[in-house]
Every structure is written in structure tokens, then in C-alpha cells.
Design a protein around this motif. Structure first.
Motif, short mmCIF file in Angstrom:
data_model
loop_
_atom_site.label_atom_id
_atom_site.label_comp_id
_atom_site.label_asym_id
_atom_site.label_seq_id
_atom_site.Cartn_x
_atom_site.Cartn_y
_atom_site.Cartn_z
N GLY A 12 0.88 -1.24 -0.03
CA GLY A 12 0.08 0.00 -0.12
C GLY A 12 0.86 1.16 0.07
O GLY A 12 2.07 1.05 0.03
N LYS A 13 0.10 2.39 0.10
CA LYS A 13 1.10 3.74 0.04
C LYS A 13 0.10 4.54 1.05
O LYS A 13 -0.94 4.61 1.02
CB LYS A 13 1.30 4.05 -1.29
N PHE A 14 0.81 5.62 1.39
CA PHE A 14 0.45 6.69 1.98
C PHE A 14 0.70 7.96 1.05
O PHE A 14 2.00 8.04 0.36
CB PHE A 14 1.17 7.27 3.41
N LEU A 54 4.53 8.44 -0.09
CA LEU A 54 5.27 7.10 0.41
C LEU A 54 4.73 5.61 0.07
O LEU A 54 3.69 4.89 0.41
CB LEU A 54 5.15 6.88 1.91
N PRO A 55 5.40 5.42 -0.96
CA PRO A 55 4.71 4.00 -1.79
C PRO A 55 5.75 2.80 -1.12
O PRO A 55 6.30 2.60 -0.50
CB PRO A 55 5.07 4.33 -3.16
N ALA A 56 4.76 1.60 -1.75
CA ALA A 56 5.23 0.07 -1.76
C ALA A 56 5.64 -0.16 -0.02
O ALA A 56 6.54 -0.58 0.20
CB ALA A 56 6.57 0.20 -2.47
N LEU A 57 4.76 0.04 0.67
CA LEU A 57 4.80 -0.21 2.03
C LEU A 57 4.15 -1.58 2.57
O LEU A 57 2.75 -1.83 1.99
CB LEU A 57 4.38 0.78 2.89
N GLY A 108 -2.86 -2.97 -1.25
CA GLY A 108 -3.47 -2.31 -2.48
C GLY A 108 -4.01 -1.06 -2.21
O GLY A 108 -4.49 -0.34 -2.97
N ALA A 109 -4.14 -0.51 -0.75
CA ALA A 109 -4.70 0.53 -0.51
C ALA A 109 -3.87 1.99 -0.48
O ALA A 109 -2.74 1.72 -0.70
CB ALA A 109 -5.16 0.70 0.88
#
Length: 358
Positions: A12-14, A54-57, A108-109
Motif C-alpha cells: 500500500g501507500k500513503f 510514501l509507496p510500496a509499504l 493495495g490501498a
């Protein structure tokens, strides 16, 4: 580099925007910290329009916050805009850091997390790190991160700057497995230091922890400036020995190289293959009982092994209702097969399993 689509779907990502008085804030540091471990998971700086991503967490619970960088003209600092890129010389630094925002991230969010900061500058900053020492009276400091290992105890560590409080403040360090003593205060070479004793549990999660100084509502962070080192080489902090991953995988940080992955599909994940000493990319390389032979002398259990690995044999007579019982002493393998004779099993029906020891 572009991530694999199927892998990105599990992450997911912020994303959001940092503003002050309705206007965009350029160059604000945005950090995401794992709530359970206290480890810094990701960080970035806001763009000219105040936006950040902030991707790919991995999915989980996070604490997200915004902190200012150090001003370009300062001589004592942890990180300035120009240390990131020349274009960030103009980063806004005149605002206090925010408190943490607790956020849940699902696979996926894309979770929006906006921040509004206030003007006026932080009440104080952290600009130096007191390096780890076994001597409470020994002070050695720099703008570089400090490090400590699991199992170390009764060490001393701290933070400093010209304007840190000289009393009435607390010093915390994020995350699990740390025991800190009360804060002590000292002034040396024009710098105010706040220090604590620190002991690290043997099972503390390796990673980058953050220092937090708090006095009332005022906060200062040194984000990721304490590394709890792994007892094995583990630069990607996934808990698996990097030497093992580099030996068997072209990219040791790839998903297939992770501790829970089973790239050869043999039913043993990479963590189990490391313990067993087997090849995680070869489905024929695994810990497996080959045969059990019963005769008048007992049952002889033979299994695939790795030289110098230690094994324990277990048995039980009822597969569903009886507990596994260790039988005999440990077996140290001399080659690719090992065996154990259960002299008590001269008749009847019995189940066996073999465990490899770390």
C-alpha cells in the motif's frame, strides 16, 4: 526501477499534502514508522505543491509524522535540504514537528494523510547524537547515527544541540525491546545533552529507531538515528541472513528471497531452508525422511541431511492423540544422509519426525 505489478498489489501507500495557513509547504520531511517495532519504514520530503507519496509499504499499523529539516545556513545539523538535493536549499524549516498520526494500511490501498503545520519554528532541535558508550561519563558526539546490538545492556546514549532543554524534558527511543533509564542533563562545548542508559533485549527487532525529546507539547525528533543492529548481516531488515540470500538469489531483496517465501515449492520456506542448510531454489534439496526399516534390532530412520548439521528424532504411537517425544541423543550428520536406530521399536506401529537444530 518499476516494481512487479503482482507484488505492488500486496503493498500500500500513503499520500497527502503538507500545508501551513492554507499554503503548500516545500521540503517537509514526512516519515512512516512501524507501530509495533518502532522502526522507520519510509521517508520522503514534500514537493513544491506540498504533496508527498510514501509507496510500496507492507500492510500494517504505522505512525506517520512531519518534521522540519535543518536550515541550510546552520553549521551543526543532522540533515539539511541540500543533503537531499540541491533543489531543496529552499525547504521550509520554520515549523514545529507534528505528533504521530496512527494509520492502518491495507494491501493495495492508497491512504490519504494530510498534515497542517504551524509557523514559528520548533522550540528546540536535535542536531547531534551522543554515540553509544559503556561509560556514563564518556561523551563522544557527531551528526551520524548511533548503533547498538541486541543483548547489550547498561550502555549510555543521548542527543544534543545548542537549544535543547537543560531540565524538565524526557528522552524516548521508539520501538520494542529497549529499556531506558531516566534522563540526565549535561552541557559540554556549548551543547546541551540529554542522555539515558539503554539496555537492548536479545529479541529486539533490528532496524532504525528514532530519538524523541519532549517537554510539554514541544517535540524534537532524530528520525532513524539509532540502528538496532542485527546479529547477522541483514541490511534489508527482513530477519534473514543476507549471506544466504545473496548466495541463492540474483537480487537478495526480491520477494522470492524473503524469509516466508518458498520459491522452489518444496513446502519449506527460506527461513527453514537456511536452518536446514538446504538449497531454497532446488525442490529436491530438503529435509526429508527417506525410509524407516523395522527389524529385530529396532527401527532405523534414514533422512536426507547436510554435513555437520545436528538433528533430533521424535516419535509417537498415535498420530492424532499422542504427543511427540524426543528419542535418543542428537545426531550430527556426516554427509548427505543420516540415520538413527530406535532400539525400543521392535514391533508395533510408530510415527517418526526429524527436526534440524539451528
Amino acid at each position: 526501477l518499476y516494481g512487479n505489478v503482482s507484488t505492488l498489489a500486496t503493498l500500500g501507500k500513503f499520500q497527502g499534502r503538507v500545508t501551513m495557513n492554507g499554503s503548500s509547504v516545500f521540503g517537509a520531511a514526512v516519515l512512516a514508522e512501524e507501530a509495533a517495532s518502532g522502526n522507520l519504514a519510509a521517508g520522503t520530503v514534500s514537493r513544491a505543491d506540498g504533496s508527498y507519496v510514501l509507496p510500496a509499504l507492507p500492510p500494517g499499523q504505522y505512525n506517520v509524522r512531519v518534521t522540519p529539516l535543518d536550515a541550510v545556513g546552520t553549521n551543526v545539523f543532522l540533515i539539511r535540504g541540500r543533503d537531499i538535493a540541491s533543489g531543496y536549499d529552499a525547504a521550509a524549516t520554520g515549523f514545529p514537528p507534528t505528533a504521530n498520526r496512527a494509520v492502518t494500511l491495507n494491501a493495495g490501498a492508497s491512504v490519504p494523510v494530510d498534515f497542517t503545520v504551524t509557523g514559528g519554528g520548533p522550540a528546540f532541535r536535535i542536531t547531534q547524537i551522543r554515540q553509544t558508550s559503556a561509560n556514563s561519563g564518556s561523551f563522544r558526539w557527531s551528526s551520524l547515527p548511533a548503533a547498538i546490538r541486541p543483548g547489550q545492556s547498561n550502555y549510555f546514549i543521548g542527543v544534543g544541540s545548542a537549544n535543547l532543554p537543560t531540565n524538565g524534558a524526557t528522552l524516548a527511543i521508539t520501538g520494542d525491546g529497549l529499556t531506558l533509564g531516566p534522563a540526565s542533563f549535561a552541557t559540554l562545548s556549548g551543547l546541551n545533552f540529554i542522555s539515558v542508559s539503554i539496555s537492548v533485549a536479545s529479541n529486539a527487532t533490528p532496524g532504525l529507531r528514532s530519538f524523541i525529546v519532549q517537554r510539554g507539547a514541544d517535540l524534537a525528533y532524530a528520525n532513524g538515528f539509532l540502528e538496532v543492529e542485527a546479529n547477522i548481516p541483514d541490511f534489508n531488515f527482513d530477519g534473514l541472513d543476507d549471506r544466504f540470500q545473496r548466495r541463492y538469489f540474483p537480487l537478495f531483496t526480491a520477494p522470492d528471497a524473503g524469509p516466508g517465501a518458498d520459491p522452489d515449492g518444496d513446502g519449506f520456506n527460506n527461513q527453514a531452508e537456511l536452518v536446514a542448510g538446504t538449497d531454497p531454489t532446488n525442490a529436491l534439496s530438503l529435509l526429508k525422511i527417506d525410509q524407516v526399516v523395522l527389524n529385530a534390532q529396532g527401527s532405523t530412520v534414514t533422512w536426507q541431511s547436510v554435513a555437520n548439521r545436528r538433528y533430533q528424532v521424535f516419535s509417537r504411537v498415535d498420530l492424532e492423540n499422542a504427543a511427540w517425544q524426543a528419542i535418543g541423543s542428537l545426531v550430527t550428520a556426516g554427509g548427505s544422509t543420516a540415520e538413527f536406530r530406535d532400539v525400543s521399536a521392535t514391533n508395533g506401529f510408530r510415527f517418526y519426525r526429524v527436526q534440524v537444530l539451528p
